[in-house]
Design a protein around this motif. Structure first.
Motif, PDB file in Angstrom:
ATOM      1  N   GLU A   1      31.532  23.308  19.502  1.00  0.00           N
ATOM      2  CA  GLU A   1      31.727  22.763  20.846  1.00  0.00           C
ATOM      3  C   GLU A   1      30.733  21.635  21.132  1.00  0.00           C
ATOM      4  N   ASN A   2      30.625  20.720  20.174  1.00  0.00           N
ATOM      5  CA  ASN A   2      29.779  19.528  20.261  1.00  0.00           C
ATOM      6  C   ASN A   2      28.283  19.840  20.323  1.00  0.00           C
ATOM      7  N   VAL A   3      27.902  21.044  20.002  1.00  0.00           N
ATOM      8  CA  VAL A   3      26.491  21.422  19.918  1.00  0.00           C
ATOM      9  C   VAL A   3      26.130  21.604  18.449  1.00  0.00           C
ATOM     10  N   THR A   4      25.030  20.977  18.024  1.00  0.00           N
ATOM     11  CA  THR A   4      24.598  21.065  16.628  1.00  0.00           C
ATOM     12  C   THR A   4      23.546  22.162  16.472  1.00  0.00           C
ATOM     13  N   TYR A   5      23.718  22.904  15.398  1.00  0.00           N
ATOM     14  CA  TYR A   5      22.778  23.976  15.075  1.00  0.00           C
ATOM     15  C   TYR A   5      22.236  23.750  13.667  1.00  0.00           C
ATOM     16  N   TYR A   6      20.976  24.073  13.469  1.00  0.00           N
ATOM     17  CA  TYR A   6      20.361  24.011  12.142  1.00  0.00           C
ATOM     18  C   TYR A   6      19.843  25.402  11.767  1.00  0.00           C
ATOM     19  N   SER A   7      20.000  25.723  10.504  1.00  0.00           N
ATOM     20  CA  SER A   7      19.489  26.998   9.987  1.00  0.00           C
ATOM     21  C   SER A   7      18.541  26.693   8.827  1.00  0.00           C
ATOM     22  N   ILE A   8      17.354  27.296   8.867  1.00  0.00           N
ATOM     23  CA  ILE A   8      16.356  27.091   7.817  1.00  0.00           C
ATOM     24  C   ILE A   8      15.988  28.432   7.211  1.00  0.00           C
TER      25      ILE A   8
END
Length: 337
Positions: free
Chosen positions: A159-166
């Protein structure tokens, strides 16, 4: 006129005995006296009629009442026990404690988003700032971190939100613990920690500050802390470095003649050492400090001697023996390399 009840002869007024047969004449009580005698009996009878005593229940009814009450009490007790076991009376659940976890459900970002690897996104991630930390970007934070090392980067868009996973590893001493950090990019283009996993278990958000404290601990911080600890130890015990060292009269040869000195232990106010030579050995001589912390003179009273220890520098010490007869002698020994 009255007549005798025995013979029927006439009786005069006031006669107490019959003049014909001699029988006693009954004395009649006045009417007033009779009224007083009969009055209370009538009153008692009326009172009983107006206020009858309650009838006692038959013995059989009493037994039934007792049984009924016992059954009611037993039912109420059973209901109370059932409510207690169901937790109705228990306290509300307390907040999760440190490192408490909850199962991954359908609302967890890590388990529901479509995570992908992409070099461009990875570059953007490394150059992003974490919310609340404007001093370093993600790349710099991990490069300087004393404990965390990243192993994998992924991203997801929802929904146009960016998420990053580390994915990263926490290393301290001999312990290695896997972590997963899930960041959401907020309106300021900063990374905001949305989920945190330790050992594949979700960490309560209340513990995020504890995690940040570990993440932001740098190698320089550890070096400074170690230096400060060493300074504090040296101030409290300036000769701690001597523990385990061996001193000899001839350090190049170390032949034990005339003396070898081994430092067993060094405390804040004492030094324990063993002296040996080709003739004898004196084990675990305990020297106590003369003077305040930092004093270079120590004294021992063992083996019938007074032995003084003098610390000259980091490489040499002096030992002086005072015998009971008043004679004394001393020597200087050096650290064996």
């Amino acid at each position: 006129m009255k007549h005798c009840e025995n013979c029927g002869a006439k009786l005069q007024e006031g006669m107490k005995f019959c003049g014909n047969c001699g029988s006693p004449v009954p004395v009649e009580e006045p009417l007033e006296s009779k009224g007083q005698e009969d009055g209370p009996k009538l009153e008692t009878t009326v009172e009983k009629l107006m206020n009858p005593e309650p009838a006692s229940p038959p013995a059989g009814n009493k037994k039934k009442i007792v049984i009924t009450v016992a059954v009611i009490v037993a039912i109420l007790a059973a209901i109370a026990i059932a409510l207690w076991q169901s937790g109705v009376f228990s306290e509300q659940e307390k907040p999760a404690t440190k490192d408490s976890v909850q199962a991954i459900d359908q609302n967890d970002l890590r388990g529901t988003l479509d995570w992908k690897e992409d070099q461009d996104k990875e570059y953007a991630l490394k150059n992003s700032l974490i919310e609340g930390n404007a001093d370093s970007n993600v790349k710099e934070i991990f490069e300087e971190s004393a404990y965390f090392m990243p192993t994998k980067h992924t991203y997801a868009i929802n929904e146009n939100v960016t998420y990053y996973s580390i994915d990263c590893e926490y290393k301290k001493d001999d312990k290695v613990v896997p972590y997963v950090l899930v960041f959401q990019v907020n309106q300021d283009e900063h990374l905001e920690l949305a989920e945190l996993y330790k050992n594949d278990k979700k960490v309560n958000p209340e513990k995020f500050d504890d995690f940040y404290e570990k993440l932001y601990t740098t190698k320089e911080d550890l070096a400074a802390a170690e230096e400060a600890r060493a300074v504090a130890e040296k101030e409290a015990n300036p000769y701690a470095y001597m523990k385990g060292l061996t001193y000899a009269f001839n350090p190049d040869e170390g032949d034990g003649i005339p003396e070898d000195v081994y430092i067993d232990n060094v405390e804040e106010d004492s030094i324990v050492l063993t002296m040996s030579s080709g003739i004898s050995t004196m084990e675990h001589l305990v020297f106590y400090r003369n003077g305040p912390v930092g004093s270079t003179e120590y004294e021992c009273h063992q083996y019938g001697k007074v032995i003084n220890l003098y610390i000259y520098d980091e490489n040499s010490i002096g030992i002086n023996f005072a015998e009971a007869d008043g004679t004394d002698y001393g020597l200087t020994v050096y650290v064996r390399q």
